[in-house]
Design a protein around this motif. Sequence first.
Motif, short mmCIF file in Angstrom:
data_model
loop_
_atom_site.label_atom_id
_atom_site.label_comp_id
_atom_site.label_asym_id
_atom_site.label_seq_id
_atom_site.Cartn_x
_atom_site.Cartn_y
_atom_site.Cartn_z
N THR A 7 23.50 -2.08 37.91
CA THR A 7 24.23 -2.99 37.03
C THR A 7 23.52 -4.35 36.99
N THR A 8 23.16 -4.87 38.13
CA THR A 8 22.45 -6.15 38.17
C THR A 8 21.11 -6.03 37.46
N LEU A 9 20.42 -4.94 37.69
CA LEU A 9 19.13 -4.73 37.04
C LEU A 9 19.29 -4.72 35.52
N TYR A 10 20.24 -3.92 35.01
CA TYR A 10 20.44 -3.84 33.57
C TYR A 10 20.85 -5.19 32.99
N LYS A 11 21.71 -5.90 33.69
CA LYS A 11 22.19 -7.18 33.16
C LYS A 11 21.10 -8.26 33.18
N THR A 12 20.04 -8.01 33.91
CA THR A 12 18.88 -8.89 33.87
C THR A 12 17.89 -8.43 32.81
N LEU A 13 17.64 -7.13 32.76
CA LEU A 13 16.63 -6.56 31.88
C LEU A 13 17.03 -6.53 30.40
N VAL A 14 18.23 -6.08 30.10
CA VAL A 14 18.64 -5.86 28.72
C VAL A 14 18.59 -7.13 27.87
N PRO A 15 19.09 -8.27 28.34
CA PRO A 15 18.96 -9.48 27.51
C PRO A 15 17.49 -9.86 27.23
N LYS A 16 16.62 -9.61 28.18
CA LYS A 16 15.20 -9.89 27.94
C LYS A 16 14.63 -8.93 26.89
N ALA A 18 16.41 -7.48 24.57
CA ALA A 18 17.07 -7.83 23.30
C ALA A 18 16.30 -8.92 22.58
N GLY A 19 15.72 -9.84 23.32
CA GLY A 19 14.94 -10.90 22.72
C GLY A 19 13.68 -10.42 22.02
N LEU A 20 13.26 -9.21 22.31
CA LEU A 20 12.08 -8.64 21.65
C LEU A 20 12.39 -8.02 20.29
N GLN A 21 13.67 -7.95 19.94
CA GLN A 21 14.12 -7.38 18.67
C GLN A 21 13.62 -5.95 18.47
N LEU A 22 13.76 -5.14 19.50
CA LEU A 22 13.39 -3.73 19.43
C LEU A 22 14.34 -3.00 18.49
N ALA A 23 13.92 -1.90 17.94
CA ALA A 23 14.73 -1.16 16.98
C ALA A 23 15.99 -0.56 17.60
N TYR A 24 15.90 -0.11 18.85
CA TYR A 24 17.06 0.52 19.48
C TYR A 24 16.92 0.53 20.99
N LEU A 25 18.04 0.78 21.63
CA LEU A 25 18.09 1.01 23.07
C LEU A 25 18.78 2.35 23.26
N HIS A 26 18.19 3.21 24.08
CA HIS A 26 18.75 4.54 24.34
C HIS A 26 19.23 4.57 25.79
N ALA A 42 25.80 -6.65 24.55
CA ALA A 42 24.54 -7.32 24.87
C ALA A 42 23.38 -6.88 23.99
N TRP A 43 23.52 -5.72 23.34
CA TRP A 43 22.39 -5.18 22.58
C TRP A 43 22.59 -5.45 21.09
N PRO A 44 21.64 -6.16 20.45
CA PRO A 44 21.83 -6.61 19.08
C PRO A 44 21.50 -5.60 17.98
N THR A 45 20.76 -4.55 18.32
CA THR A 45 20.39 -3.57 17.29
C THR A 45 21.04 -2.23 17.62
N SER A 46 20.49 -1.15 17.17
CA SER A 46 21.10 0.17 17.35
C SER A 46 21.14 0.58 18.82
N LEU A 47 22.29 1.09 19.21
CA LEU A 47 22.49 1.58 20.58
C LEU A 47 22.72 3.08 20.52
N PHE A 48 21.83 3.84 21.17
CA PHE A 48 21.95 5.29 21.28
C PHE A 48 22.55 5.58 22.64
N VAL A 49 23.56 6.46 22.68
CA VAL A 49 24.19 6.82 23.95
C VAL A 49 24.17 8.33 24.09
#
Length: 118
Positions: A7-16, A18-26, A42-49
Amino acid sequence: MRQGDTTTLYKTLVPKLAGLQLAYLHVVHGGDEELLQWFRGAWPTSLFVNRPDRPRNEISIDVDANVADVASIGRPALANPDLVERLKRGEPLNEPDPATFFGGDEHGYTDYPTLQTS
């Protein structure tokens, strides 16, 4: 990732990321519903689950709840070359054979039966 405080890792990594404006997060859902909700916010574009081994009647649960933009399927897609048609018709799905996943040849990718051949 399965070890440590993810959880700590994701909450550090994902905002960084997100700043890259990647097309999606899976994301492969690991059972933490609160963290999944956090990803959506936290994720500004498409989120795949992907929820491994979810029943077919729950495939769209995250999309319907606006937690995900896409529900990825995974193993059933590998074993069912006509997956969309099977889902539309309510037909049974082929069981995937994990022994053939990423095995280096075509076995397990081109030899599953379709509705027309089964």
